[in-house]
Enzyme design. Structure first.
Site, PDB file in Angstrom:
ATOM      1  N   SER A 302       0.812  -1.210   0.000  1.00 51.82           N
ATOM      2  CA  SER A 302       0.000   0.000   0.000  1.00 51.82           C
ATOM      3  C   SER A 302       0.856   1.275   0.000  1.00 51.82           C
ATOM      4  O   SER A 302       1.598   1.522  -0.930  1.00 51.82           O
ATOM      5  CB  SER A 302      -0.963  -0.041   1.191  1.00 51.82           C
ATOM      6  OG  SER A 302      -1.940   0.954   1.090  1.00 51.82           O
ATOM      7  N   ASP A 313      10.949   5.451  -9.608  1.00 55.32           N
ATOM      8  CA  ASP A 313      10.644   6.049 -10.910  1.00 55.32           C
ATOM      9  C   ASP A 313      11.281   7.420 -11.095  1.00 55.32           C
ATOM     10  O   ASP A 313      11.481   7.868 -12.231  1.00 55.32           O
ATOM     11  CB  ASP A 313       9.130   6.143 -11.109  1.00 55.32           C
ATOM     12  CG  ASP A 313       8.515   4.810 -11.494  1.00 55.32           C
ATOM     13  OD1 ASP A 313       9.238   3.797 -11.465  1.00 55.32           O
ATOM     14  OD2 ASP A 313       7.314   4.767 -11.823  1.00 55.32           O
ATOM     15  N   LYS A 327      -0.767  -4.012  -3.288  1.00 54.76           N
ATOM     16  CA  LYS A 327      -2.043  -3.359  -2.956  1.00 54.76           C
ATOM     17  C   LYS A 327      -2.004  -1.957  -3.557  1.00 54.76           C
ATOM     18  O   LYS A 327      -1.422  -1.050  -2.996  1.00 54.76           O
ATOM     19  CB  LYS A 327      -2.270  -3.274  -1.451  1.00 54.76           C
ATOM     20  CG  LYS A 327      -3.602  -2.615  -1.081  1.00 54.76           C
ATOM     21  CD  LYS A 327      -3.762  -2.447   0.427  1.00 54.76           C
ATOM     22  CE  LYS A 327      -5.116  -1.816   0.779  1.00 54.76           C
ATOM     23  NZ  LYS A 327      -5.223  -0.414   0.379  1.00 54.76           N
TER      24      LYS A 327
END
Length: 397
Positions: A302, A313, A327
């Site tokens: 999560s 990224d 999740k």
């Protein structure tokens, strides 16, 4: 005379054709009306069904009727019918407990992060809280809780099981778990569990270490404070340990990601059911500029996946460990006028590069497994922590 008969015949045929067309049109309208009646709203169908059941119960049911309980269980049934393991209806009392346990980060219980395993319809332990009664008793990440005080629970009954594990401080509760297909029984004494979500340390060659175990209210401020302290000690690189972090408040994870990324960097992309996107961006300049490695495992879930994805990224961190839990959906907690609550899945989130997380997880740049005997242990001795040592090795280069 023949022309009159012919005209009369045409007239009669016209009347018959008109009657037939009218009959067809009336029939079509009747079918449409019937279909519309059959396709009445879900609310009307529920209301009609409940009214029928209520009449039968009022007439023939032998026991006493608790209308408040019937109301609450009916609403819970509606939300459970969504077949979403993360959406949930709370009574007023349950909502108060939920806010205390999951937002304020303090509760009386055994101290475990748990999740509903939908494939096995079971309650899976993501991780025991460090220093909690559960950890001291020997409950491990990856265990499945099957009974609480001899009462069996399925994954769908995770709320009931959670409430059963809570109780008065100093009282004991029996927990039965399945581990490696074996049933194990524990007696755990409930305690006031305070989540300490952030720990910091410094390793050799000025490698900073930051352990974030959950994203509770104030975690962002606490991490900021720890990073400033590490910065003052002239750390040359940083390890952020998100292993066994089951998530928490998304905004706290975003605030932490902001510390390590350039201003205006994309940190998170969320998308609702209508395809509307919301892009969260860094609001400030980097607080610290050092090489970073993030440690993850299969219990990294999560909000911790949001942080890991944002740093990966934006090319400010490498990921070491194993693939994360996966999740990738966000729930909103709504408080109703009567004090009850609804936790509802409303958005799916993606990494800045638009990589899907839900049911997929984040792949590490360096896949490193722990020794088998330490895979589900929360506190691993540094000398056998292969993932931590790999991160140190990479940062020393």
């Amino acid at each position: 005379m023949k022309e009159k008969d012919y005209s009369k015949s045409i007239f009669i045929k016209s009347i018959i054709l008109t009657i037939l067309l009218t009959t067809v049109i009336v029939s079509m309208v009747t079918i449409i009306i019937m279909n519309n009646n059959e396709q009445t709203s879900l609310l009307n169908r529920i209301d009609g069904k409940l009214s029928s059941i209520e009449q039968i119960v009022d007439k023939d049911y032998l026991g006493e009727i608790d209308e408040n309980k019937i109301f609450d269980e009916t609403i819970k049934g509606y939300v459970e019918g969504l077949n979403d393991e993360y959406s949930q209806y709370f009574t007023k009392e349950e909502l108060d407990k939920y806010k205390t346990d999951n937002i304020e980060g303090q509760f009386v219980g055994i101290g475990v992060y748990i999740i509903q395993d939908t494939e096995k319809n079971a309650i899976r332990v993501l991780a025991p809280i460090k220093g909690s009664p559960a950890e001291k008793a020997g409950i491990l990440a990856g265990d499945y809780i099957v009974k609480v005080d001899d009462q069996a629970y399925t994954g769908e009954q995770i709320t009931e099981a959670t409430n059963k594990m809570k109780g008065k401080e100093g009282t004991k509760v029996k927990i039965q778990i399945i581990r490696d297909e074996k049933n194990l029984d524990f007696e755990v004494e409930r305690a006031n569990v305070r989540v300490n979500p952030v720990e910091a340390d410094i390793y050799e060659e000025n490698i900073g270490y930051l352990k974030i175990s959950s994203f509770d209210q104030g975690s962002g401020s606490e991490v900021t404070k720890k990073v400033e302290e590490l910065k003052e000690k002239n750390i040359k690189s940083l390890i952020i340990d998100l292993r066994n972090n089951g998530g928490g408040i998304v905004d706290e994870a975003i605030e932490i990601a902001d510390l390590f990324t350039n201003k205006d960097s994309t940190l998170l992309i969320t998308k609702d059911k209508h395809g509307n996107e919301n892009i969260s961006k860094a609001k400030k300049d980097k607080v610290i500029e050092v090489p970073i490695i993030v440690l993850t495992n299969e219990n990294t879930a999560s909000a911790s996946e949001i942080l890991a994805g944002a740093l990966k990224d934006n090319n400010v961190a490498k990921i070491v460990g194993t693939t994360t839990f996966g999740k990738g959906v966000i729930q909103e907690l709504l408080t109703m006028k009567d004090g009850t609550g609804l936790k509802l899945t409303t958005n799916e989130y993606y990494t800045p590069n638009r990589n899907k997380i839900n049911k997929v997880g984040i792949e590490p740049d360096e896949k490193i497994e722990l020794p088998e005997e330490y895979k589900n242990i929360l506190s691993i001795p540094k000398e056998v922590d292969t993932q931590l040592n790999k991160a140190i090795e990479l940062l020393k280069r």
